[in-house]
Write a protein that holds these residues in place. Structure first.
Motif, PDB file in Angstrom:
ATOM      1  N   ALA A  83       0.838  -1.209   0.000  1.00  0.00           N
ATOM      2  CA  ALA A  83       0.000   0.000   0.000  1.00  0.00           C
ATOM      3  C   ALA A  83       0.869   1.254   0.000  1.00  0.00           C
ATOM      4  O   ALA A  83       0.547   2.245  -0.673  1.00  0.00           O
ATOM      5  CB  ALA A  83      -0.926  -0.007   1.210  1.00  0.00           C
ATOM      6  N   THR A  84       1.984   1.211   0.733  1.00  0.00           N
ATOM      7  CA  THR A  84       2.898   2.369   0.761  1.00  0.00           C
ATOM      8  C   THR A  84       3.485   2.606  -0.636  1.00  0.00           C
ATOM      9  O   THR A  84       3.562   3.750  -1.101  1.00  0.00           O
ATOM     10  CB  THR A  84       4.037   2.117   1.778  1.00  0.00           C
ATOM     11  OG1 THR A  84       3.442   1.781   3.021  1.00  0.00           O
ATOM     12  CG2 THR A  84       4.916   3.333   1.931  1.00  0.00           C
ATOM     13  N   ILE A  85       3.877   1.501  -1.286  1.00  0.00           N
ATOM     14  CA  ILE A  85       4.444   1.629  -2.642  1.00  0.00           C
ATOM     15  C   ILE A  85       3.386   2.169  -3.602  1.00  0.00           C
ATOM     16  O   ILE A  85       3.656   3.038  -4.430  1.00  0.00           O
ATOM     17  CB  ILE A  85       4.973   0.255  -3.131  1.00  0.00           C
ATOM     18  CG1 ILE A  85       6.185  -0.159  -2.292  1.00  0.00           C
ATOM     19  CG2 ILE A  85       5.351   0.299  -4.605  1.00  0.00           C
ATOM     20  CD1 ILE A  85       6.524  -1.624  -2.405  1.00  0.00           C
ATOM     21  N   ARG A  86       2.138   1.654  -3.466  1.00  0.00           N
ATOM     22  CA  ARG A  86       1.057   2.117  -4.354  1.00  0.00           C
ATOM     23  C   ARG A  86       0.736   3.592  -4.098  1.00  0.00           C
ATOM     24  O   ARG A  86       0.398   4.333  -5.024  1.00  0.00           O
ATOM     25  CB  ARG A  86      -0.199   1.272  -4.131  1.00  0.00           C
ATOM     26  CG  ARG A  86      -0.104  -0.130  -4.699  1.00  0.00           C
ATOM     27  CD  ARG A  86      -1.495  -0.741  -4.799  1.00  0.00           C
ATOM     28  NE  ARG A  86      -2.192  -0.710  -3.520  1.00  0.00           N
ATOM     29  CZ  ARG A  86      -2.192  -1.703  -2.627  1.00  0.00           C
ATOM     30  NH1 ARG A  86      -1.539  -2.801  -2.887  1.00  0.00           N
ATOM     31  NH2 ARG A  86      -2.862  -1.586  -1.495  1.00  0.00           N
ATOM     32  N   ALA A  87       0.856   4.030  -2.840  1.00  0.00           N
ATOM     33  CA  ALA A  87       0.611   5.448  -2.524  1.00  0.00           C
ATOM     34  C   ALA A  87       1.613   6.325  -3.266  1.00  0.00           C
ATOM     35  O   ALA A  87       1.260   7.376  -3.807  1.00  0.00           O
ATOM     36  CB  ALA A  87       0.705   5.671  -1.022  1.00  0.00           C
ATOM     37  N   ARG A  88       2.869   5.850  -3.328  1.00  0.00           N
ATOM     38  CA  ARG A  88       3.891   6.604  -4.079  1.00  0.00           C
ATOM     39  C   ARG A  88       3.551   6.606  -5.569  1.00  0.00           C
ATOM     40  O   ARG A  88       3.704   7.609  -6.255  1.00  0.00           O
ATOM     41  CB  ARG A  88       5.273   5.980  -3.865  1.00  0.00           C
ATOM     42  CG  ARG A  88       5.849   6.307  -2.509  1.00  0.00           C
ATOM     43  CD  ARG A  88       7.275   5.800  -2.397  1.00  0.00           C
ATOM     44  NE  ARG A  88       7.607   5.548  -1.000  1.00  0.00           N
ATOM     45  CZ  ARG A  88       8.254   4.485  -0.558  1.00  0.00           C
ATOM     46  NH1 ARG A  88       8.654   3.552  -1.400  1.00  0.00           N
ATOM     47  NH2 ARG A  88       8.517   4.341   0.719  1.00  0.00           N
ATOM     48  N   GLY A  89       3.084   5.449  -6.045  1.00  0.00           N
ATOM     49  CA  GLY A  89       2.673   5.342  -7.454  1.00  0.00           C
ATOM     50  C   GLY A  89       1.546   6.315  -7.773  1.00  0.00           C
ATOM     51  O   GLY A  89       1.544   6.970  -8.822  1.00  0.00           O
ATOM     52  N   ALA A  90       0.575   6.404  -6.852  1.00  0.00           N
ATOM     53  CA  ALA A  90      -0.556   7.312  -7.063  1.00  0.00           C
ATOM     54  C   ALA A  90      -0.088   8.765  -7.073  1.00  0.00           C
ATOM     55  O   ALA A  90      -0.612   9.594  -7.823  1.00  0.00           O
ATOM     56  CB  ALA A  90      -1.594   7.103  -5.969  1.00  0.00           C
ATOM     57  N   LEU A  91       0.912   9.043  -6.241  1.00  0.00           N
ATOM     58  CA  LEU A  91       1.479  10.400  -6.216  1.00  0.00           C
ATOM     59  C   LEU A  91       2.145  10.714  -7.564  1.00  0.00           C
ATOM     60  O   LEU A  91       2.018  11.827  -8.093  1.00  0.00           O
ATOM     61  CB  LEU A  91       2.503  10.492  -5.082  1.00  0.00           C
ATOM     62  CG  LEU A  91       2.676  11.852  -4.409  1.00  0.00           C
ATOM     63  CD1 LEU A  91       1.370  12.378  -3.881  1.00  0.00           C
ATOM     64  CD2 LEU A  91       3.699  11.767  -3.288  1.00  0.00           C
ATOM     65  N   ALA A  92       2.832   9.710  -8.117  1.00  0.00           N
ATOM     66  CA  ALA A  92       3.450   9.883  -9.442  1.00  0.00           C
ATOM     67  C   ALA A  92       2.363  10.074 -10.502  1.00  0.00           C
ATOM     68  O   ALA A  92       2.525  10.876 -11.430  1.00  0.00           O
ATOM     69  CB  ALA A  92       4.312   8.669  -9.773  1.00  0.00           C
TER      70      ALA A  92
END
Lengths: 239, 138
Positions: free
Chosen positions: B10-19
Protein backbone atom coordinates in the motif's frame (compact mmCIF):
# COMPACT_ATOMS: atom_id res chain seq x y z
CA UNK A 1 7.35 24.82 -21.12
CA UNK A 2 7.76 24.86 -24.91
CA UNK A 3 6.65 21.91 -27.08
CA UNK A 4 10.34 21.16 -27.81
CA UNK A 5 10.99 20.93 -24.06
CA UNK A 6 8.00 18.60 -23.65
CA UNK A 7 9.45 16.39 -26.41
CA UNK A 8 12.85 16.41 -24.69
CA UNK A 9 11.18 15.43 -21.41
CA UNK A 10 9.42 12.60 -23.20
CA UNK A 11 12.76 11.32 -24.52
CA UNK A 12 14.12 11.38 -20.95
CA UNK A 13 11.02 9.53 -19.67
CA UNK A 14 11.48 6.79 -22.26
CA UNK A 15 15.09 6.33 -21.15
CA UNK A 16 13.77 6.14 -17.58
CA UNK A 17 11.33 3.40 -18.68
CA UNK A 18 14.28 1.41 -20.02
CA UNK A 19 16.20 1.85 -16.74
CA UNK A 20 13.15 0.92 -14.62
CA UNK A 21 12.52 -2.18 -16.72
CA UNK A 22 16.11 -3.28 -16.10
CA UNK A 23 15.68 -2.62 -12.35
CA UNK A 24 12.46 -4.64 -12.34
CA UNK A 25 14.21 -7.49 -14.17
CA UNK A 26 16.99 -7.50 -11.55
CA UNK A 27 14.54 -7.34 -8.62
CA UNK A 28 12.46 -10.10 -10.18
CA UNK A 29 15.52 -12.29 -10.74
CA UNK A 30 16.80 -11.72 -7.18
CA UNK A 31 13.45 -12.73 -5.71
CA UNK A 32 13.31 -15.77 -8.00
CA UNK A 33 16.70 -16.87 -6.67
CA UNK A 34 15.35 -16.64 -3.12
CA UNK A 35 12.23 -18.65 -4.06
CA UNK A 36 14.25 -21.24 -5.98
CA UNK A 37 15.95 -22.27 -2.73
CA UNK A 38 12.75 -23.78 -1.37
CA UNK A 39 10.30 -23.92 -4.28
CA UNK A 40 11.87 -24.51 -7.68
CA UNK A 41 8.63 -24.92 -9.65
CA UNK A 42 7.32 -21.48 -8.59
CA UNK A 43 10.57 -19.97 -9.83
CA UNK A 44 10.25 -21.90 -13.08
CA UNK A 45 6.70 -20.65 -13.66
CA UNK A 46 7.65 -17.07 -12.87
CA UNK A 47 10.68 -17.26 -15.17
CA UNK A 48 8.50 -18.68 -17.96
CA UNK A 49 6.01 -15.80 -17.50
CA UNK A 50 8.83 -13.30 -17.63
CA UNK A 51 10.59 -14.79 -20.65
CA UNK A 52 7.50 -15.66 -22.68
CA UNK A 53 5.29 -12.66 -21.92
CA UNK A 54 7.08 -9.65 -20.52
CA UNK A 55 10.37 -9.70 -22.46
CA UNK A 56 8.82 -10.13 -25.98
CA UNK A 57 6.25 -7.38 -25.23
CA UNK A 58 9.03 -5.11 -24.02
CA UNK A 59 11.11 -5.78 -27.15
CA UNK A 60 8.14 -5.03 -29.41
CA UNK A 61 7.53 -1.72 -27.64
CA UNK A 62 11.19 -0.72 -27.86
CA UNK A 63 11.27 -1.54 -31.60
CA UNK A 64 8.06 0.40 -32.23
CA UNK A 65 9.29 3.44 -30.32
CA UNK A 66 12.68 3.53 -32.06
CA UNK A 67 10.88 3.38 -35.42
CA UNK A 68 8.43 6.20 -34.64
CA UNK A 69 10.49 8.34 -32.26
CA UNK A 70 11.55 10.96 -34.79
CA UNK A 71 8.26 11.34 -36.65
CA UNK A 72 6.25 13.01 -33.92
CA UNK A 73 5.00 15.93 -35.98
CA UNK A 74 4.81 19.56 -34.93
CA UNK A 75 1.30 20.77 -34.02
CA UNK A 76 2.52 24.32 -33.41
CA UNK A 77 3.59 24.49 -37.08
CA UNK A 78 0.12 23.27 -38.14
CA UNK A 79 -1.54 25.93 -35.96
CA UNK A 80 0.85 28.61 -37.28
CA UNK A 81 0.17 27.62 -40.89
CA UNK A 82 -3.59 27.63 -40.21
CA UNK A 83 -3.29 31.19 -38.90
CA UNK A 84 -1.24 32.19 -41.96
CA UNK A 85 -3.91 30.81 -44.33
CA UNK A 86 -6.59 32.78 -42.51
CA UNK A 87 -4.69 36.07 -42.11
CA UNK A 88 -2.49 35.94 -45.23
CA UNK A 89 -4.91 34.49 -47.78
CA UNK A 90 -8.50 34.29 -46.49
CA UNK A 91 -8.81 37.72 -44.91
CA UNK A 92 -7.20 39.81 -47.73
CA UNK A 93 -9.16 38.08 -50.50
CA UNK A 94 -12.37 38.30 -48.49
CA UNK A 95 -11.81 42.06 -48.08
CA UNK A 96 -11.09 42.47 -51.78
CA UNK A 97 -14.15 40.47 -52.84
CA UNK A 98 -16.27 43.52 -51.98
CA UNK A 99 -14.26 45.64 -54.40
CA UNK A 100 -15.29 43.50 -57.36
CA UNK A 101 -18.87 44.76 -57.30
CA UNK A 102 -20.65 47.22 -59.53
CA UNK A 103 -20.46 50.82 -58.43
CA UNK A 104 -16.88 50.88 -57.20
CA UNK A 105 -15.64 52.90 -60.19
CA UNK A 106 -17.15 55.81 -62.15
CA UNK A 107 -16.82 53.75 -65.29
CA UNK A 108 -19.34 51.24 -63.88
CA UNK A 109 -22.14 53.82 -64.15
CA UNK A 110 -20.98 55.95 -67.08
CA UNK A 111 -19.88 53.20 -69.43
CA UNK A 112 -22.84 52.01 -71.54
CA UNK A 113 -23.35 49.48 -74.31
CA UNK A 114 -23.00 45.73 -74.98
CA UNK A 115 -19.43 45.50 -73.68
CA UNK A 116 -20.40 47.37 -70.49
CA UNK A 117 -23.32 44.99 -69.90
CA UNK A 118 -21.05 41.96 -70.41
CA UNK A 119 -18.49 43.53 -68.02
CA UNK A 120 -21.12 44.13 -65.33
CA UNK A 121 -22.41 40.55 -65.66
CA UNK A 122 -18.93 39.19 -65.14
CA UNK A 123 -18.31 41.33 -62.03
CA UNK A 124 -20.61 39.11 -59.93
CA UNK A 125 -18.68 36.01 -60.97
CA UNK A 126 -15.42 37.66 -59.92
CA UNK A 127 -16.89 38.64 -56.56
CA UNK A 128 -18.15 35.09 -55.90
CA UNK A 129 -14.81 33.56 -56.95
CA UNK A 130 -12.85 35.94 -54.71
CA UNK A 131 -15.19 35.20 -51.80
CA UNK A 132 -14.77 31.45 -52.37
CA UNK A 133 -10.97 31.69 -52.02
CA UNK A 134 -11.55 32.60 -48.40
CA UNK A 135 -14.59 30.46 -47.54
CA UNK A 136 -13.93 27.39 -49.66
CA UNK A 137 -10.15 27.13 -49.71
CA UNK A 138 -8.34 29.23 -47.09
CA UNK A 139 -10.83 28.38 -44.33
CA UNK A 140 -10.99 24.67 -45.24
CA UNK A 141 -7.21 24.37 -45.39
CA UNK A 142 -6.84 26.26 -42.07
CA UNK A 143 -9.50 24.08 -40.40
CA UNK A 144 -7.83 20.91 -41.74
CA UNK A 145 -4.42 22.01 -40.46
CA UNK A 146 -5.98 22.73 -37.07
CA UNK A 147 -7.55 19.24 -36.99
CA UNK A 148 -4.23 17.59 -37.86
CA UNK A 149 -2.50 19.69 -35.14
CA UNK A 150 -5.13 18.61 -32.58
CA UNK A 151 -4.67 15.00 -33.73
CA UNK A 152 -0.91 15.18 -33.21
CA UNK A 153 -1.42 16.57 -29.69
CA UNK A 154 -3.92 13.80 -28.89
CA UNK A 155 -1.37 11.25 -30.11
CA UNK A 156 1.33 12.77 -27.90
CA UNK A 157 -1.01 12.67 -24.91
CA UNK A 158 -1.64 8.98 -25.56
CA UNK A 159 2.12 8.29 -25.75
CA UNK A 160 2.94 10.39 -22.64
CA UNK A 161 0.20 8.66 -20.62
CA UNK A 162 1.27 5.22 -21.90
CA UNK A 163 4.93 5.77 -20.98
CA UNK A 164 4.04 7.52 -17.72
CA UNK A 165 1.77 4.74 -16.45
CA UNK A 166 4.26 2.11 -17.57
CA UNK A 167 7.01 3.81 -15.52
CA UNK A 168 4.71 4.07 -12.49
CA UNK A 169 3.60 0.43 -12.76
CA UNK A 170 7.18 -0.83 -13.28
CA UNK A 171 8.36 1.10 -10.20
CA UNK A 172 5.40 -0.20 -8.17
CA UNK A 173 6.00 -3.76 -9.39
CA UNK A 174 9.72 -3.44 -8.57
CA UNK A 175 8.76 -2.43 -5.02
CA UNK A 176 6.42 -5.41 -4.78
CA UNK A 177 9.01 -7.81 -6.31
CA UNK A 178 11.57 -7.23 -3.56
CA UNK A 179 9.37 -9.24 -1.14
CA UNK A 180 8.59 -12.93 -1.63
CA UNK A 181 5.03 -12.40 -0.40
CA UNK A 182 4.57 -9.41 -2.68
CA UNK A 183 5.59 -11.37 -5.79
CA UNK A 184 2.01 -12.48 -6.68
CA UNK A 185 1.06 -8.80 -7.06
CA UNK A 186 3.79 -8.21 -9.66
CA UNK A 187 2.09 -9.72 -12.77
CA UNK A 188 -1.19 -7.73 -12.44
CA UNK A 189 0.73 -4.48 -11.91
CA UNK A 190 3.04 -5.18 -14.87
CA UNK A 191 0.04 -6.19 -17.00
CA UNK A 192 -1.76 -2.96 -16.04
CA UNK A 193 1.31 -0.96 -17.07
CA UNK A 194 1.66 -2.70 -20.40
CA UNK A 195 -2.06 -2.59 -21.11
CA UNK A 196 -2.03 1.16 -20.46
CA UNK A 197 1.03 1.62 -22.68
CA UNK A 198 -0.56 -0.33 -25.54
CA UNK A 199 -3.93 1.33 -24.87
CA UNK A 200 -2.34 4.79 -24.96
CA UNK A 201 -0.65 3.98 -28.28
CA UNK A 202 -3.84 2.57 -29.83
CA UNK A 203 -6.10 5.40 -28.62
CA UNK A 204 -3.60 8.11 -29.63
CA UNK A 205 -2.89 6.56 -33.02
CA UNK A 206 -6.60 5.95 -33.63
CA UNK A 207 -7.45 9.58 -32.86
CA UNK A 208 -4.62 10.91 -35.03
CA UNK A 209 -5.61 8.67 -37.95
CA UNK A 210 -9.31 9.63 -37.66
CA UNK A 211 -8.59 13.36 -37.48
CA UNK A 212 -6.17 13.20 -40.43
CA UNK A 213 -8.65 11.20 -42.54
CA UNK A 214 -11.46 13.67 -41.79
CA UNK A 215 -9.17 16.61 -42.63
CA UNK A 216 -8.21 14.89 -45.89
CA UNK A 217 -11.88 14.34 -46.70
CA UNK A 218 -12.60 18.07 -46.09
CA UNK A 219 -9.78 19.05 -48.44
CA UNK A 220 -11.00 16.61 -51.10
CA UNK A 221 -14.51 18.06 -50.73
CA UNK A 222 -13.24 21.61 -51.25
CA UNK A 223 -11.47 20.54 -54.45
CA UNK A 224 -14.59 18.98 -55.94
CA UNK A 225 -17.17 21.68 -55.06
CA UNK A 226 -16.26 24.24 -57.70
CA UNK A 227 -19.66 25.87 -58.33
CA UNK A 228 -18.12 29.33 -57.96
CA UNK A 229 -15.42 28.51 -60.49
CA UNK A 230 -17.15 27.79 -63.85
CA UNK A 231 -15.39 24.93 -65.61
CA UNK A 232 -13.11 24.43 -62.64
CA UNK A 233 -11.09 27.58 -63.30
CA UNK A 234 -11.09 31.27 -62.44
CA UNK A 235 -14.01 33.03 -64.23
CA UNK A 236 -12.84 34.84 -67.38
CA UNK A 237 -13.46 38.57 -67.56
CA UNK A 238 -13.90 39.01 -71.23
CA UNK A 239 -14.61 36.70 -74.16
CA UNK B 1 -1.33 -12.35 2.44
CA UNK B 2 0.24 -11.14 5.67
CA UNK B 3 -0.47 -7.64 6.99
CA UNK B 4 3.09 -6.41 6.78
CA UNK B 5 3.37 -7.17 3.05
CA UNK B 6 -0.05 -5.55 2.48
CA UNK B 7 1.14 -2.43 4.35
CA UNK B 8 4.39 -2.27 2.32
CA UNK B 9 2.48 -2.76 -0.95
CA UNK B 10 0.00 0.00 0.00
CA UNK B 11 2.90 2.37 0.76
CA UNK B 12 4.44 1.63 -2.64
CA UNK B 13 1.06 2.12 -4.35
CA UNK B 14 0.61 5.45 -2.52
CA UNK B 15 3.89 6.60 -4.08
CA UNK B 16 2.67 5.34 -7.45
CA UNK B 17 -0.56 7.31 -7.06
CA UNK B 18 1.48 10.40 -6.22
CA UNK B 19 3.45 9.88 -9.44
CA UNK B 20 0.11 9.50 -11.29
CA UNK B 21 -0.95 12.84 -9.78
CA UNK B 22 2.26 14.47 -11.06
CA UNK B 23 1.71 12.91 -14.50
CA UNK B 24 -1.86 14.30 -14.65
CA UNK B 25 -0.64 17.77 -13.68
CA UNK B 26 2.02 17.58 -16.41
CA UNK B 27 -0.70 16.62 -18.91
CA UNK B 28 -2.90 19.50 -17.72
CA UNK B 29 -0.02 21.93 -18.23
CA UNK B 30 0.73 20.52 -21.68
CA UNK B 31 -2.94 20.82 -22.72
CA UNK B 32 -3.14 24.38 -21.38
CA UNK B 33 0.13 25.36 -23.11
CA UNK B 34 -1.17 24.12 -26.46
CA UNK B 35 -4.65 25.58 -25.86
CA UNK B 36 -3.11 29.06 -25.52
CA UNK B 37 -1.73 28.90 -29.07
CA UNK B 38 -4.35 26.70 -30.75
CA UNK B 39 -6.99 28.31 -32.95
CA UNK B 40 -10.77 28.22 -32.26
CA UNK B 41 -12.29 24.78 -31.84
CA UNK B 42 -8.96 23.08 -31.10
CA UNK B 43 -8.46 25.50 -28.19
CA UNK B 44 -11.86 24.52 -26.74
CA UNK B 45 -10.93 20.84 -27.06
CA UNK B 46 -7.58 21.36 -25.35
CA UNK B 47 -9.07 23.41 -22.48
CA UNK B 48 -11.48 20.52 -21.84
CA UNK B 49 -8.43 18.23 -21.95
CA UNK B 50 -6.68 20.39 -19.34
CA UNK B 51 -9.78 20.27 -17.11
CA UNK B 52 -9.98 16.46 -17.45
CA UNK B 53 -6.30 16.12 -16.55
CA UNK B 54 -6.89 18.24 -13.42
CA UNK B 55 -9.82 15.95 -12.52
CA UNK B 56 -7.46 13.01 -13.11
CA UNK B 57 -4.95 14.61 -10.72
CA UNK B 58 -7.64 15.01 -8.04
CA UNK B 59 -8.68 11.38 -8.52
CA UNK B 60 -5.03 10.30 -8.19
CA UNK B 61 -4.92 12.23 -4.91
CA UNK B 62 -7.95 10.24 -3.70
CA UNK B 63 -6.16 6.97 -4.67
CA UNK B 64 -3.05 8.15 -2.82
CA UNK B 65 -5.07 8.94 0.32
CA UNK B 66 -6.83 5.54 0.12
CA UNK B 67 -3.46 3.78 -0.04
CA UNK B 68 -2.18 5.82 2.89
CA UNK B 69 -5.21 4.59 4.83
CA UNK B 70 -4.50 1.01 3.72
CA UNK B 71 -0.89 1.40 4.82
CA UNK B 72 -2.22 2.31 8.28
CA UNK B 73 -4.96 -0.32 8.35
CA UNK B 74 -4.67 -2.98 5.59
CA UNK B 75 -8.14 -4.32 6.49
CA UNK B 76 -9.87 -1.00 5.70
CA UNK B 77 -12.53 -2.28 3.28
CA UNK B 78 -14.01 1.17 2.63
CA UNK B 79 -10.75 2.40 1.09
CA UNK B 80 -10.79 -0.48 -1.42
CA UNK B 81 -14.53 -0.20 -2.12
CA UNK B 82 -14.11 3.51 -2.80
CA UNK B 83 -12.00 2.71 -5.87
CA UNK B 84 -15.07 1.51 -7.78
CA UNK B 85 -16.95 4.73 -7.02
CA UNK B 86 -13.90 6.75 -7.99
CA UNK B 87 -13.70 4.96 -11.35
CA UNK B 88 -17.38 5.69 -12.05
CA UNK B 89 -16.95 9.37 -11.09
CA UNK B 90 -13.86 9.80 -13.27
CA UNK B 91 -15.54 8.14 -16.26
CA UNK B 92 -18.61 10.35 -15.76
CA UNK B 93 -16.37 13.43 -15.80
CA UNK B 94 -14.82 12.20 -19.05
CA UNK B 95 -18.28 11.66 -20.60
CA UNK B 96 -19.30 15.19 -19.55
CA UNK B 97 -16.07 16.49 -21.13
CA UNK B 98 -16.96 14.80 -24.42
CA UNK B 99 -20.45 16.36 -24.34
CA UNK B 100 -18.99 19.80 -23.58
CA UNK B 101 -16.68 19.52 -26.60
CA UNK B 102 -19.64 18.44 -28.76
CA UNK B 103 -21.75 21.36 -27.50
CA UNK B 104 -19.01 23.98 -27.94
CA UNK B 105 -17.48 22.90 -31.25
CA UNK B 106 -20.49 21.13 -32.84
CA UNK B 107 -17.98 19.10 -34.83
CA UNK B 108 -17.81 15.31 -34.95
CA UNK B 109 -14.06 15.42 -35.49
CA UNK B 110 -13.33 17.22 -32.20
CA UNK B 111 -15.84 15.04 -30.36
CA UNK B 112 -13.90 11.97 -31.53
CA UNK B 113 -10.68 13.59 -30.30
CA UNK B 114 -12.40 14.25 -26.95
CA UNK B 115 -13.28 10.53 -26.76
CA UNK B 116 -9.55 9.79 -27.00
CA UNK B 117 -9.04 12.06 -23.98
CA UNK B 118 -9.95 9.08 -21.82
CA UNK B 119 -6.15 8.68 -21.62
CA UNK B 120 -6.07 11.83 -19.46
CA UNK B 121 -7.98 10.07 -16.68
CA UNK B 122 -6.26 6.72 -17.21
CA UNK B 123 -3.48 7.19 -14.56
CA UNK B 124 -5.89 7.32 -11.57
CA UNK B 125 -8.04 4.58 -13.11
CA UNK B 126 -5.04 2.23 -13.42
CA UNK B 127 -3.74 3.05 -9.94
CA UNK B 128 -7.28 2.59 -8.57
CA UNK B 129 -7.48 -0.82 -10.24
CA UNK B 130 -4.03 -1.81 -8.90
CA UNK B 131 -5.19 -0.69 -5.43
CA UNK B 132 -8.42 -2.71 -5.65
CA UNK B 133 -6.45 -5.73 -6.88
CA UNK B 134 -4.25 -5.73 -3.80
CA UNK B 135 -2.53 -7.58 -2.22
CA UNK B 136 -4.87 -7.26 0.75
CA UNK B 137 -4.79 -9.36 3.95
CA UNK B 138 -6.86 -12.51 3.58
Amino acid sequence: MTPEEILEKLHAKWEEVERKATALLEAFNNTLQKIARFSGWVAEKAAAFWNNTVVPAWQKAVDWMSEHWNVFGAPWLCFGAAGDWRSGVGQPTSERAGLATKGQLDVDTTWKGTAATRYNDRLGEQERALGAVSEQFAETIAASLTKVGAGIITWWLGIIVGIGILVICLVTATGEAISVFGLPAVPPTVYAGWASFVGGLIIGTGALTTLCLLAKSDLAGARTKLAKFPGGSWPAFGS
Amino acid sequence: MDERTARDAATIRARGALAALALCLLLAMACAAFALTAPGDAAALLWVGAALAVIGALAALVVQRANRRLAGDPRDGAAVAGMGLLAVAVLMAWAVGVLVVLAVTREVVYTLAALAFVVLVLPPLVMGWVTAKGPHPS
